[in-house]
Design a protein around this motif. Structure first.
Motif, PDB file in Angstrom:
ATOM      1  N   UNK A 234       0.845  -1.184   0.000  1.00  0.00           N
ATOM      2  CA  UNK A 234       0.000   0.000   0.000  1.00  0.00           C
ATOM      3  C   UNK A 234       0.884   1.239   0.000  1.00  0.00           C
ATOM      4  N   UNK A 235       0.509   2.209  -0.845  1.00  0.00           N
ATOM      5  CA  UNK A 235       1.283   3.444  -0.946  1.00  0.00           C
ATOM      6  C   UNK A 235       0.338   4.624  -0.746  1.00  0.00           C
ATOM      7  N   UNK A 236       0.851   5.654  -0.079  1.00  0.00           N
ATOM      8  CA  UNK A 236       0.123   6.897   0.124  1.00  0.00           C
ATOM      9  C   UNK A 236       0.921   8.019  -0.519  1.00  0.00           C
ATOM     10  N   UNK A 237       0.272   8.754  -1.412  1.00  0.00           N
ATOM     11  CA  UNK A 237       0.931   9.866  -2.101  1.00  0.00           C
ATOM     12  C   UNK A 237       0.281  11.164  -1.642  1.00  0.00           C
ATOM     13  N   UNK A 238       1.115  12.050  -1.021  1.00  0.00           N
ATOM     14  CA  UNK A 238       0.659  13.355  -0.549  1.00  0.00           C
ATOM     15  C   UNK A 238       1.653  14.407  -1.014  1.00  0.00           C
ATOM     16  N   UNK A 239       1.153  15.427  -1.704  1.00  0.00           N
ATOM     17  CA  UNK A 239       1.993  16.544  -2.169  1.00  0.00           C
ATOM     18  C   UNK A 239       3.187  16.048  -2.968  1.00  0.00           C
ATOM     19  N   UNK A 240       2.969  15.039  -3.812  1.00  0.00           N
ATOM     20  CA  UNK A 240       4.027  14.536  -4.667  1.00  0.00           C
ATOM     21  C   UNK A 240       4.994  13.598  -3.994  1.00  0.00           C
ATOM     22  N   UNK A 241       4.841  13.330  -2.717  1.00  0.00           N
ATOM     23  CA  UNK A 241       5.726  12.430  -1.987  1.00  0.00           C
ATOM     24  C   UNK A 241       4.988  11.124  -1.708  1.00  0.00           C
ATOM     25  N   UNK A 242       5.683  10.003  -1.955  1.00  0.00           N
ATOM     26  CA  UNK A 242       5.082   8.683  -1.791  1.00  0.00           C
ATOM     27  C   UNK A 242       5.581   8.054  -0.501  1.00  0.00           C
ATOM     28  N   UNK A 243       4.632   7.451   0.238  1.00  0.00           N
ATOM     29  CA  UNK A 243       4.932   6.780   1.505  1.00  0.00           C
ATOM     30  C   UNK A 243       4.477   5.326   1.400  1.00  0.00           C
ATOM     31  N   UNK A 244       5.282   4.444   1.952  1.00  0.00           N
ATOM     32  CA  UNK A 244       4.948   3.013   1.989  1.00  0.00           C
ATOM     33  C   UNK A 244       4.349   2.674   3.338  1.00  0.00           C
ATOM     34  N   UNK A 245       3.170   2.048   3.296  1.00  0.00           N
ATOM     35  CA  UNK A 245       2.530   1.629   4.544  1.00  0.00           C
ATOM     36  C   UNK A 245       3.041   0.247   4.912  1.00  0.00           C
ATOM     37  N   UNK A 246       3.651   0.169   6.101  1.00  0.00           N
ATOM     38  CA  UNK A 246       4.223  -1.090   6.557  1.00  0.00           C
ATOM     39  C   UNK A 246       4.306  -1.069   8.078  1.00  0.00           C
ATOM     40  N   UNK A 247       3.862  -2.156   8.715  1.00  0.00           N
ATOM     41  CA  UNK A 247       3.897  -2.284  10.181  1.00  0.00           C
ATOM     42  C   UNK A 247       3.156  -1.141  10.853  1.00  0.00           C
ATOM     43  N   UNK A 248       1.997  -0.786  10.334  1.00  0.00           N
ATOM     44  CA  UNK A 248       1.123   0.234  10.891  1.00  0.00           C
ATOM     45  C   UNK A 248       1.810   1.603  10.984  1.00  0.00           C
ATOM     46  N   UNK A 249       2.675   1.870  10.036  1.00  0.00           N
ATOM     47  CA  UNK A 249       3.322   3.182   9.970  1.00  0.00           C
ATOM     48  C   UNK A 249       3.683   3.484   8.527  1.00  0.00           C
ATOM     49  N   UNK A 250       3.995   4.754   8.280  1.00  0.00           N
ATOM     50  CA  UNK A 250       4.337   5.210   6.941  1.00  0.00           C
ATOM     51  C   UNK A 250       5.836   5.464   6.863  1.00  0.00           C
ATOM     52  N   UNK A 251       6.426   5.026   5.740  1.00  0.00           N
ATOM     53  CA  UNK A 251       7.855   5.183   5.511  1.00  0.00           C
ATOM     54  C   UNK A 251       8.058   5.830   4.149  1.00  0.00           C
ATOM     55  N   UNK A 252       8.980   6.762   4.049  1.00  0.00           N
ATOM     56  CA  UNK A 252       9.260   7.379   2.738  1.00  0.00           C
ATOM     57  C   UNK A 252       9.649   6.314   1.722  1.00  0.00           C
ATOM     58  N   UNK A 253       9.152   6.473   0.496  1.00  0.00           N
ATOM     59  CA  UNK A 253       9.352   5.441  -0.527  1.00  0.00           C
ATOM     60  C   UNK A 253       9.561   6.117  -1.873  1.00  0.00           C
ATOM     61  N   UNK A 254      10.530   5.630  -2.592  1.00  0.00           N
ATOM     62  CA  UNK A 254      10.764   6.077  -3.965  1.00  0.00           C
ATOM     63  C   UNK A 254      10.277   4.987  -4.906  1.00  0.00           C
ATOM     64  N   UNK A 255       9.308   5.269  -5.793  1.00  0.00           N
ATOM     65  CA  UNK A 255       8.767   4.230  -6.683  1.00  0.00           C
ATOM     66  C   UNK A 255       9.871   3.546  -7.477  1.00  0.00           C
ATOM     67  N   UNK A 256       9.848   2.191  -7.432  1.00  0.00           N
ATOM     68  CA  UNK A 256      10.868   1.393  -8.127  1.00  0.00           C
ATOM     69  C   UNK A 256      10.255   0.594  -9.269  1.00  0.00           C
ATOM     70  N   UNK A 257       9.248   1.146  -9.917  1.00  0.00           N
ATOM     71  CA  UNK A 257       8.624   0.473 -11.052  1.00  0.00           C
ATOM     72  C   UNK A 257       8.178   1.522 -12.064  1.00  0.00           C
ATOM     73  N   UNK A 258       7.948   1.051 -13.277  1.00  0.00           N
ATOM     74  CA  UNK A 258       7.501   1.920 -14.358  1.00  0.00           C
ATOM     75  C   UNK A 258       6.170   1.419 -14.895  1.00  0.00           C
ATOM     76  N   UNK A 259       5.323   2.344 -15.338  1.00  0.00           N
ATOM     77  CA  UNK A 259       4.003   1.999 -15.874  1.00  0.00           C
ATOM     78  C   UNK A 259       4.163   1.563 -17.328  1.00  0.00           C
TER      79      UNK A 259
END
Length: 619
Positions: A234-259
């Motif tokens: 699960x990812x949360x994107x706010x103001x252009x910044x993506x966060x990874x949801x893991x262990x009931x918390x959010x961690x900064x995440x840089x997308x590692x995939x392409x569409x």
């Protein structure tokens, strides 16, 4: 190429065709079901995940809207505006004994009003801190969900932060990003800051500002209830910044995939985005679903589980294999039934036919089943009986034929003997001066010769008129010269084809049924002409007209129907109806004989034929 491979027996063909059809049905069913199952599985997984994401996004958007409503209330409330106006120049709260001690009641009233509205606001549990301050940032009010004191940053330092200046005045949280709580550094919690200017009561210019910290529990409380597989994310994107949801918390995440592709027709909601992505470090393609949170530019994305798809695919494959095995078992059962109901009866019928071919004509009741093969068996038994009777009859007929041939040989007369005899009579009549006998004999010889040598069904009009003249010559001697015959036709029509013995029955009818009953001098006229029908086809019209007693309509119908009785013995088998039928059979129903007659005056019979000549000319 296929003939050496294909079996020659019906049983072999039944086995081959049944096997081929069963395998084809099984392969086609498995292929179609596999494609449909995979499509439905993927679509259902996407739509189920989208539904869950939409619940999270809608609930989060609802909470944000409640918070922003409180946020806007603070910006436009008159009590807050009065408080800010009153404390513009105050660096501290005045004491009870000071002359401006009334400001304490203003501050207390404003605080109670702010606190009341705070607790009455839905979703207020997600507002971790509220700061209300005049422009000097000295006499500020604070509502906080923790008992800790401010240790991280001062209020004056807060207004100087770059991020504070960037979000200041944006009441829609469009530029707010998740960050560490500046007042509680190091506790691991994230907040969403919001700051906006507040106007004074009697002026439109800024009188102070409001700051609000929104806890990350706003989204975490919904994300933790989301059902997830082990390899999903699960990812949360706010103001252009993506966060990874893991262990009931959010961690900064840089997308590692392409569409790689966009699946537009797989989502229910028009704002939901379904994409196929490929990891940058390599690997299998995955499906990513993104749902927006309100109109804030935020979104929640889910990377679907690949193991769940593989597990469901394996289950579907087992189901499809079961279907294929079931179809094959049905095919084997059908093969057994076909062999029993078709192969065995065919084998018995084949043996019975071979027995009949070998001369065994005795009936076999065992092949008379109560079905279509039983009908064939009964037919074979009847055929055996008929063959036995036919062979006996054939033997009897052969014996009678030999007896008949012997009698024919005994009574056979050479036709040339008849012609030579008539010629001898002619010569003797000529020597004795009997010209009538000579002419009748010559005409009869020609007539008999034409009858005996006629192999073709159609001859030229010239030949047919010659035959009629020979016949009329004989009849003319019979009536003593009281009848006449005239033939009128253009020279070009003499080569037109006409059926043999077509005119003779008409002339005979005119003599015996028209002229003879009237008892007067008879006259017969034969005329021929050509015409063209409406479709452009050429026609040959030959008319035989006499001045006899004529016929009424009933007599005409009887003549054409074949109910009349010819008087002449020589041509008794050739009547007008016979001629009419021959023409219709050969040329078509639009051709034939038509009769027009006036009783007591005349009879005119018209023969309509297609215009064809002996040289093959057709109009």
């Amino acid at each position: 190429m296929l003939r050496p491979v294909l079996p020659k027996t019906i049983r072999g063909k039944i086995i081959l065709y049944t096997t081929a059809v069963t395998c084809s049905i099984a392969i086609f069913t498995v292929a179609v079901c596999s494609f449909v199952f995979q499509s439905l599985l993927k679509r259902n997984q996407i739509q189920s995940a989208e539904y869950s994401l939409r619940i999270i996004c809608d609930n989060t958007a609802g909470d944000l809207e409640n918070i922003l409503s409180f946020y806007r209330w603070c910006s436009f409330n008159t009590d807050i505006a009065a408080y800010l106006d009153a404390f513009q120049d105050q660096t501290r709260m005045p004491g009870i004994s000071e002359k401006n001690s009334g400001l304490r009641s203003v501050a207390l009233h404003t605080y109670e009003r702010l606190k009341e509205e705070y607790y009455n606001t839905h979703s207020s549990e997600y507002i971790s801190r509220i700061l209300l301050s005049p422009l000097n940032s000295c006499s500020y009010m604070q509502i906080c969900d923790t008992t800790s004191t401010v240790t991280g940053i001062s209020v004056q330092e807060l207004t100087k932060e770059t991020w504070f200046q960037e979000i200041f005045g944006d009441g829609n949280l469009d530029r707010s990003a998740l960050m560490e709580d500046p007042f509680l550094p190091g506790n691991g919690s994230l907040i969403l800051p919001a700051a906006a200017p507040v106007s004074g009561r009697y002026r439109s210019s800024q009188a102070g500002w409001i700051y609000m910290s929104i806890s990350d529990r706003l989204i975490l409380d919904y994300l933790k209830s989301f059902p997830m597989e082990k390899d999903s994310a699960l990812y949360l994107t706010i103001a252009g910044q993506t966060w990874l949801y893991e262990d009931d918390s959010l961690h900064p995440f840089t997308p590692s995939f392409e569409v790689t592709d966009t699946l537009k027709d797989h989502a229910f909601h028009s704002k939901t985005t379904v994409s196929t992505v490929r990891p940058l470090q390599g690997g299998r393609e995955r499906t990513l679903i993104s749902c927006p949170i309100g109109d804030y530019g935020w979104s929640v994305s889910l990377l679907l589980s690949q193991s769940f798809m593989e597990a469901q695919s394996a289950l579907y494959i087992l189901i499809l294999l079961g279907i294929a095995v079931f179809i094959l078992l049905v095919g084997l059962f059908l093969l057994f039934l076909l062999n029993r109901s078709i192969g065995c009866p065919v084998h018995l019928l084949k043996e019975r036919i071979q027995a009949v071919a070998g001369g065994d004509f005795s009936p076999d009741p065992s092949i008379q089943w109560e079905n279509e093969f039983g009908d064939i068996g009964r037919g074979i038994n009847r055929m055996s009986a008929d063959l036995s009777a036919l062979i006996g009859k054939r033997i009897q007929d052969e014996k009678e034929r030999r007896d008949l041939e012997y009698r024919i040989l005994q009574s056979q007369i050479n036709p040339h003997f008849l012609y030579n005899t008539l010629n001898s009579i002619k010569w003797m009549a000529s020597i004795q001066g009997a010209s009538g006998i000579s002419e009748m004999t010559t005409a009869l010889a020609r007539l008999l010769k034409s009858i005996s040598k006629g192999a073709h069904t159609r001859i030229t009009l010239r030949e047919e008129l010659a035959l009629v003249k020979d016949y009329f010559l004989i009849q003319q001697y019979r009536y003593g010269g009281s009848i006449t015959l005239s033939c009128v036709a253009d020279e070009s029509l003499y080569q037109c084809l006409i059926h043999r013995f077509t005119l003779q029955p008409l002339v005979e009818n005119a003599l015996f049924h028209g002229i003879e009953p009237k008892g007067c001098v008879g006259k017969i006229e034969i005329t021929a002409r050509s015409e063209t029908d409406p479709s452009g086809r050429g026609l040959l019209l030959v008319q035989v007209r006499d001045n006899g007693v004529g016929m009424d309509k009933d007599t005409i119908k009887k003549v054409l129907a074949g109910n009349e009785k010819p008087s002449a013995d020589f041509f008794r088998q050739v009547g007008i109806s016979n001629v009419n039928q021959r023409i219709r059979y050969d040329c078509g129903p639009e051709y034939g004989i038509s009769i027009k007659s006036v009783p007591g005056e005349y009879t005119c019979m018209t023969i309509t034929l297609p215009y064809e000549t002996a040289q093959g000319e057709i109009l």
